[in-house]
Scaffold this active site. Structure first.
Site, PDB file in Angstrom:
ATOM      1  N   LYS A 157      -3.276  12.615  -2.410  1.00  0.00           N
ATOM      2  CA  LYS A 157      -2.388  12.941  -1.369  1.00  0.00           C
ATOM      3  C   LYS A 157      -1.106  13.724  -2.088  1.00  0.00           C
ATOM      4  CE  LYS A 157      -3.684   9.061   1.849  1.00  0.00           C
ATOM      5  NZ  LYS A 157      -4.476   9.807   2.759  1.00  0.00           N
TER       6      LYS A 157
ATOM      7  N   ASP B 134       0.860  -1.128   0.028  1.00  0.00           N
ATOM      8  CA  ASP B 134       0.162   0.005  -0.036  1.00  0.00           C
ATOM      9  C   ASP B 134       0.933   1.416   0.046  1.00  0.00           C
ATOM     10  OD1 ASP B 134      -1.485   2.052   0.815  1.00  0.00           O
ATOM     11  OD2 ASP B 134      -3.027   0.923   1.843  1.00  0.00           O
TER      12      ASP B 134
END
Length: 417
Positions: A235, A209
């Site tokens: 992000k 991840d």
């Protein structure tokens, strides 16, 4: 802030020498109600808006959707967008082209990758005896939920361990390992290369991840032999709220990847409309159904801020920013008022600093009221994310000084030097 203060002078020198400083102009950062008065240190949750995005989205809506309509699937390249945009992300995570497709959410992609990895283990010699999935105990909660769901679907059990223990725990019982590259809460950088090597030595597969590492530091998916990886794009990649995620399918595995969510877009012949599923032979196996084109094309425009950027320069600035922040916090804040949860060692640090602070929620509210935006995690953690393409050293200096002022308001005093 008094520009004559030593901290401000240090920040000015560092900003003047910053090779990425000009990238800041590619983003919308000012608060229109208070121009020049915003310090944004929450790019580890939602990246700032790249200036190229609004015009591109307006064009997609007015021309591609409004006038060309369905013709845009071919004339505007909508159909190929998941792979095309995946190839733009690939160099940021150390992947060759043809291995990343964009679409769906991070959660959906974690599920696809993890179940696909376990199904591949089933096909290996002795694979059906691999009865466990290993996950890092500090994982983002959704990853844990999905690991348990994947385990139920595939007849496995989940074993959660501290991330540093995963490499030693992989055994002939392990089908797959799910590892967050950077801890979302503390900012600790975990050993992706070492854990991948240990998984392979035991015959297991590694799913990474990358939500808190892609766009902030070198990942090296191809170099380290990572099997599968997923990540979000809102992000450090600045794709916008709800921007589609991506999945990396290592080239060597694409022919064997058996997704638990097959769809017509991952079919070998999508327009054949056959009742039997025949998967595509390449990374398109990671697709499912019709992608979210508006968000996807906004992401494509956002990724232009990376043109000509070396990820090594990004990493160097990220570490310099967080080092500077830690030094300035130590200078301004009384000992013991906050404690860093983020490792000092560069090899173990992502691109955020997490500070333990008992009254974190109230302190963060005070910071935001004074124009310094970070976030907090319960219980008692202040998080400050450093996005090298637009965070300046002047931002960092002001954030540390303002933190000391807010903490003083909540009890305790800081230095003004």
């Amino acid at each position: 802030m008094d520009a004559g203060q030593p901290g401000a002078q240090q920040a000015a020198r560092l900003d003047a020498a910053d090779p990425l400083a000009a990238r800041r102009e590619l983003f919308v950062l000012d608060d229109p109600d208070r121009p020049g008065d915003a310090v944004y240190l929450d790019g580890n949750s939602l990246g700032a808006l790249p200036r190229a995005v609004p015009d591109r989205v307006a064009d997609v809506i007015a021309r591609e959707w409004g006038r060309l309509r369905i013709r845009s699937w071919t004339e505007s390249g909508w159909w190929e967008a998941p792979e095309r945009i995946g190839d733009r992300i690939a160099p940021l995570v150390g992947a060759a082209p043809g291995q990343i497709v964009v679409g769906d959410s991070t959660s959906v992609n974690v599920f696809k990758a993890l179940v696909g990895a376990v199904r591949m283990a089933d096909e290996d010699p002795g694979g059906t005896g691999r009865d466990e999935i290993l996950v890092d105990a500090a994982t983002f909660p959704t990853d844990g939920y999905l690991a348990h769901s994947a385990a139920r679907l595939t007849g496995r059990t989940v074993r959660a361990l501290p991330p540093g223990d995963l490499a030693d725990a992989v055994s002939e019982r392990t089908a797959a390992v799910l590892l967050n590259h950077v801890d979302y809460r503390t900012g600790e950088l975990h050993d992706l290369p070492g854990t991948t090597a240990a998984a392979h030595a035991a015959g297991a597969y590694l799913v990474a991840d990358l939500c808190h590492s892609a766009g902030a530091l070198p990942v090296g998916l191809d170099e380290h032999g990572v099997d599968f990886a997923v990540g979000c794009t809102y992000k450090y990649l600045n794709g916008g709220p709800g921007a589609p995620a991506y999945v990396y399918l290592r080239a060597a595995h694409q022919g064997r990847f058996d997704s638990p969510l097959p769809g017509w877009h991952s079919h070998r012949d999508p327009f054949g409309m056959t009742p039997d599923f025949a998967p595509a032979a390449d990374a398109r196996r990671g697709r499912v159904g019709t992608p979210d084109l508006l968000s996807m094309l906004a992401l494509e425009a956002a990724l232009t801020v990376w043109d000509g950027v070396a990820i090594a320069d990004v990493r160097a600035k990220s570490l310099a920013l967080s080092d500077f922040f830690l030094r300035r916090v130590e200078h301004y804040v009384p000992d013991g008022r906050v404690t860093s949860l983020t490792p000092r060692e560069h090899a173990r640090r992502g691109s955020q600093v997490a500070l333990a602070c008992p009254d974190a929620e109230a302190v963060m509210a005070g910071l935001i009221a004074r124009g310094v935006v970070g976030d907090f995690r319960r219980p008692g953690v202040l998080r400050f994310g450093f996005t090298p393409l637009y965070t300046s050293f002047a931002d960092v200096e002001r954030a540390a000084r303002t933190l000391a002022e807010v903490l003083a308001d909540h009890g305790g005093a800081g230095s003004a030097g």
